[in-house]
Design a protein around this motif. Structure first.
Motif, PDB file in Angstrom:
ATOM      1  N   ASP A 229      -4.151   3.410  -0.401  1.00  0.00           N
ATOM      2  CA  ASP A 229      -4.485   2.919   0.943  1.00  0.00           C
ATOM      3  C   ASP A 229      -5.969   3.158   1.236  1.00  0.00           C
TER       4      ASP A 229
ATOM      5  N   GLU B 288      -1.515   6.694  -1.999  1.00  0.00           N
ATOM      6  CA  GLU B 288      -2.483   6.807  -3.084  1.00  0.00           C
ATOM      7  C   GLU B 288      -3.489   5.647  -3.116  1.00  0.00           C
TER       8      GLU B 288
ATOM      9  N   ARG C 225       0.834  -1.210   0.000  1.00  0.00           N
ATOM     10  CA  ARG C 225       0.000   0.000   0.000  1.00  0.00           C
ATOM     11  C   ARG C 225       0.866   1.256   0.000  1.00  0.00           C
ATOM     12  N   THR C 226       0.325   2.267  -0.652  1.00  0.00           N
ATOM     13  CA  THR C 226       0.927   3.598  -0.666  1.00  0.00           C
ATOM     14  C   THR C 226      -0.151   4.586  -0.240  1.00  0.00           C
TER      15      THR C 226
END
Length: 177
Positions: free
Chosen positions: A29, A27, A24-25
């Motif tokens: 998440d 952007e 996850r990032t």
């Protein structure tokens, strides 16, 4: 206010969100972002929102800092509660608890059973108290976060929820807004 009763006056908390994921990032998440929005919609403050790799020691480092922070009343983690090789949230977090909230995982799985069937047995959702901070660890899917927030966590962080809620247990750290 006794921990066993609800208050008529609304108390708002500072809540930290920790997404535990190797992929996850900021952007993508969706789970952490959902929780942050739900927290703010309830009137609470998102004190911190971070993403950490699924590594026991990195998880513990962030959680320990937050537990020691007198301005953080609650922590919600999302992710790392399954059975894949790197899922390590229960192992990372449970040793930090002063007290385990045994019923949280049980109630989460009971509600989730109605939504996803017996696949819910693969959730190792858990909760506990550490240094007057309540900590909820939920699966990483956005659906699981919605289930946990709407049916359990949101109510237990609401000082007016009857017959009882966790806000009274956080009296040494709470902030009235």
């Amino acid at each position: 206010m006794s921990a066993m009763t609800a208050s008529k006056e609304k108390t708002f908390l500072n809540v930290a969100v920790l997404t535990i994921s190797d992929t996850r990032t900021a952007e993508n998440d969706t789970s952490g972002n959902y929780l942050a929005s739900a927290i703010e919609d309830a009137g609470h403050t998102v004190h911190s929102h971070q993403i950490v790799k699924d590594d026991v020691y990195q998880i513990r480092a962030i959680a320990s800092d937050w537990i020691a922070n007198e301005n953080i009343h609650a922590i919600i983690t999302t992710g790392g509660t399954g059975f894949s090789g790197r899922d390590s949230t229960p192992e990372a977090m449970s040793v930090l608890f002063d007290k385990h909230v045994e019923g949280f995982g049980e109630v989460f799985r009971a509600i989730s059973l109605e939504e996803i069937g017996v696949s819910t047995i693969q959730s190792r959702a858990l909760a506990g108290l550490a240094n007057n901070t309540v900590i909820f660890c939920v699966p990483g899917s956005t659906g699981a976060c919605k289930t946990a927030w709407n049916n359990i966590i949101g109510k237990q962080l609401d000082s007016t929820y009857r017959p009882c809620n966790f806000v009274g247990h956080l009296t040494e750290k709470w902030t009235k807004v």
